[in-house]
Design a protein around this motif. Structure first.
Motif, PDB file in Angstrom:
ATOM      1  N   GLY A  43       0.810  -1.212   0.000  1.00  0.00           N
ATOM      2  CA  GLY A  43       0.000   0.000   0.000  1.00  0.00           C
ATOM      3  C   GLY A  43       0.843   1.260   0.000  1.00  0.00           C
ATOM      4  O   GLY A  43       2.060   1.226   0.091  1.00  0.00           O
ATOM      5  N   LEU A  44       0.158   2.341  -0.095  1.00  0.00           N
ATOM      6  CA  LEU A  44       0.810   3.644  -0.113  1.00  0.00           C
ATOM      7  C   LEU A  44       0.617   4.294   1.242  1.00  0.00           C
ATOM      8  O   LEU A  44      -0.505   4.368   1.733  1.00  0.00           O
ATOM      9  CB  LEU A  44       0.163   4.508  -1.201  1.00  0.00           C
ATOM     10  CG  LEU A  44       0.756   5.867  -1.446  1.00  0.00           C
ATOM     11  CD1 LEU A  44       2.132   5.732  -2.108  1.00  0.00           C
ATOM     12  CD2 LEU A  44      -0.161   6.671  -2.341  1.00  0.00           C
ATOM     13  N   ASP A  87      -3.374   5.603 -12.135  1.00  0.00           N
ATOM     14  CA  ASP A  87      -3.992   4.270 -12.097  1.00  0.00           C
ATOM     15  C   ASP A  87      -3.356   3.420 -11.008  1.00  0.00           C
ATOM     16  O   ASP A  87      -4.036   2.693 -10.286  1.00  0.00           O
ATOM     17  CB  ASP A  87      -3.856   3.568 -13.447  1.00  0.00           C
ATOM     18  CG  ASP A  87      -4.723   4.192 -14.530  1.00  0.00           C
ATOM     19  OD1 ASP A  87      -5.657   4.959 -14.187  1.00  0.00           O
ATOM     20  OD2 ASP A  87      -4.462   3.923 -15.715  1.00  0.00           O
ATOM     21  N   ARG A  88      -2.040   3.517 -10.901  1.00  0.00           N
ATOM     22  CA  ARG A  88      -1.322   2.767  -9.856  1.00  0.00           C
ATOM     23  C   ARG A  88      -1.744   3.251  -8.463  1.00  0.00           C
ATOM     24  O   ARG A  88      -1.941   2.452  -7.556  1.00  0.00           O
ATOM     25  CB  ARG A  88       0.184   2.944 -10.055  1.00  0.00           C
ATOM     26  CG  ARG A  88       1.038   2.268  -9.038  1.00  0.00           C
ATOM     27  CD  ARG A  88       1.415   0.883  -9.471  1.00  0.00           C
ATOM     28  NE  ARG A  88       2.413   0.382  -8.537  1.00  0.00           N
ATOM     29  CZ  ARG A  88       2.338  -0.787  -7.976  1.00  0.00           C
ATOM     30  NH1 ARG A  88       1.362  -1.609  -8.284  1.00  0.00           N
ATOM     31  NH2 ARG A  88       3.247  -1.180  -7.127  1.00  0.00           N
ATOM     32  N   LYS A  92      -3.665   1.009  -5.341  1.00  0.00           N
ATOM     33  CA  LYS A  92      -3.056   0.837  -4.023  1.00  0.00           C
ATOM     34  C   LYS A  92      -3.925   1.377  -2.892  1.00  0.00           C
ATOM     35  O   LYS A  92      -3.544   1.310  -1.731  1.00  0.00           O
ATOM     36  CB  LYS A  92      -1.702   1.556  -3.971  1.00  0.00           C
ATOM     37  CG  LYS A  92      -0.620   0.912  -4.789  1.00  0.00           C
ATOM     38  CD  LYS A  92       0.627   1.778  -4.732  1.00  0.00           C
ATOM     39  CE  LYS A  92       1.868   1.001  -4.959  1.00  0.00           C
ATOM     40  NZ  LYS A  92       2.449   0.413  -3.794  1.00  0.00           N
ATOM     41  N   THR A  93      -5.062   1.974  -3.236  1.00  0.00           N
ATOM     42  CA  THR A  93      -5.883   2.641  -2.239  1.00  0.00           C
ATOM     43  C   THR A  93      -7.359   2.338  -2.469  1.00  0.00           C
ATOM     44  O   THR A  93      -7.732   1.737  -3.477  1.00  0.00           O
ATOM     45  CB  THR A  93      -5.680   4.167  -2.304  1.00  0.00           C
ATOM     46  OG1 THR A  93      -5.971   4.603  -3.633  1.00  0.00           O
ATOM     47  CG2 THR A  93      -4.273   4.581  -1.930  1.00  0.00           C
ATOM     48  N   GLN A 110      -7.218  13.212  -2.958  1.00  0.00           N
ATOM     49  CA  GLN A 110      -7.324  13.670  -1.575  1.00  0.00           C
ATOM     50  C   GLN A 110      -8.419  12.916  -0.816  1.00  0.00           C
ATOM     51  O   GLN A 110      -8.576  13.102   0.381  1.00  0.00           O
ATOM     52  CB  GLN A 110      -7.596  15.173  -1.548  1.00  0.00           C
ATOM     53  CG  GLN A 110      -6.453  15.970  -2.119  1.00  0.00           C
ATOM     54  CD  GLN A 110      -6.823  17.413  -2.391  1.00  0.00           C
ATOM     55  OE1 GLN A 110      -7.984  17.758  -2.522  1.00  0.00           O
ATOM     56  NE2 GLN A 110      -5.816  18.264  -2.470  1.00  0.00           N
ATOM     57  N   LEU A 111      -9.141  12.070  -1.540  1.00  0.00           N
ATOM     58  CA  LEU A 111     -10.204  11.268  -0.921  1.00  0.00           C
ATOM     59  C   LEU A 111      -9.865   9.786  -1.023  1.00  0.00           C
ATOM     60  O   LEU A 111     -10.707   8.959  -1.337  1.00  0.00           O
ATOM     61  CB  LEU A 111     -11.559  11.566  -1.577  1.00  0.00           C
ATOM     62  CG  LEU A 111     -12.109  12.948  -1.255  1.00  0.00           C
ATOM     63  CD1 LEU A 111     -13.316  13.258  -2.129  1.00  0.00           C
ATOM     64  CD2 LEU A 111     -12.472  13.056   0.215  1.00  0.00           C
ATOM     65  N   LEU A 112      -8.606   9.449  -0.758  1.00  0.00           N
ATOM     66  CA  LEU A 112      -8.161   8.055  -0.789  1.00  0.00           C
ATOM     67  C   LEU A 112      -7.765   7.601   0.598  1.00  0.00           C
ATOM     68  O   LEU A 112      -7.412   8.387   1.459  1.00  0.00           O
ATOM     69  CB  LEU A 112      -6.967   7.907  -1.730  1.00  0.00           C
ATOM     70  CG  LEU A 112      -7.234   8.216  -3.192  1.00  0.00           C
ATOM     71  CD1 LEU A 112      -5.951   8.109  -3.994  1.00  0.00           C
ATOM     72  CD2 LEU A 112      -8.285   7.285  -3.771  1.00  0.00           C
ATOM     73  N   TRP A 113      -7.814   6.314   0.745  1.00  0.00           N
ATOM     74  CA  TRP A 113      -7.437   5.703   2.001  1.00  0.00           C
ATOM     75  C   TRP A 113      -6.659   4.447   1.673  1.00  0.00           C
ATOM     76  O   TRP A 113      -7.017   3.701   0.785  1.00  0.00           O
ATOM     77  CB  TRP A 113      -8.705   5.335   2.780  1.00  0.00           C
ATOM     78  CG  TRP A 113      -8.519   5.222   4.248  1.00  0.00           C
ATOM     79  CD1 TRP A 113      -7.483   5.632   5.014  1.00  0.00           C
ATOM     80  CD2 TRP A 113      -9.462   4.683   5.164  1.00  0.00           C
ATOM     81  NE1 TRP A 113      -7.709   5.380   6.327  1.00  0.00           N
ATOM     82  CE2 TRP A 113      -8.929   4.794   6.450  1.00  0.00           C
ATOM     83  CE3 TRP A 113     -10.725   4.112   5.017  1.00  0.00           C
ATOM     84  CZ2 TRP A 113      -9.594   4.338   7.589  1.00  0.00           C
ATOM     85  CZ3 TRP A 113     -11.387   3.669   6.140  1.00  0.00           C
ATOM     86  CH2 TRP A 113     -10.813   3.796   7.417  1.00  0.00           C
TER      87      TRP A 113
END
Length: 116
Positions: A43-44, A87-88, A92-93, A110-113
């Motif tokens: 993950g990131l 895309d990557r 990852k999120t 900004q709306l990733l988890w």
């Protein structure tokens, strides 16, 4: 300005002119930050980095600002360079489950988890 692999001379010149006009942009460096974070396995890390220059989402914010200010040809070329990286990032999120808690978020990244 360091060369960015995959961009034409025309786009390099447009980025150089933008960086000359607005010294806050460091496009090649921010692109490397974004690319290296996405190259890591797993993950990131989406928690804020103690150093803004090392935060991949801060880097993506700046890359978007550069993208929006480029002329049409260069904008399209730079967008094509960012597309596989984005895309990557999506792979990852997952979407942030409570977007209302981030009213400041104006961009999809900004709306990733990070996935658990």
């Amino acid at each position: 300005m360091p060369r960015i692999r995959g961009l034409s001379r025309r786009t390099h010149e447009a980025i150089w002119l933008l960086e000359e006009r607005e010294s806050r942009f460091h496009t090649a460096s921010r692109l490397r930050t974004y690319q290296s974070a996405l190259a890591e396995p797993g993950g990131l890390p989406l928690s804020p980095s103690p150093c803004p220059c090392c935060d991949p989402l801060e880097a993506r914010d700046e890359l978007e600002q550069v993208l929006r200010q480029l002329p049409p040809f260069s904008r399209a070329e730079f967008a094509r360079l960012l597309a596989p990286l984005d895309d990557r990032l999506r792979s990852k999120t997952v979407p942030y489950p409570w977007p209302e808690r981030r009213p400041w978020a104006t961009a999809w990244w900004q709306l990733l988890w990070q996935e658990p």
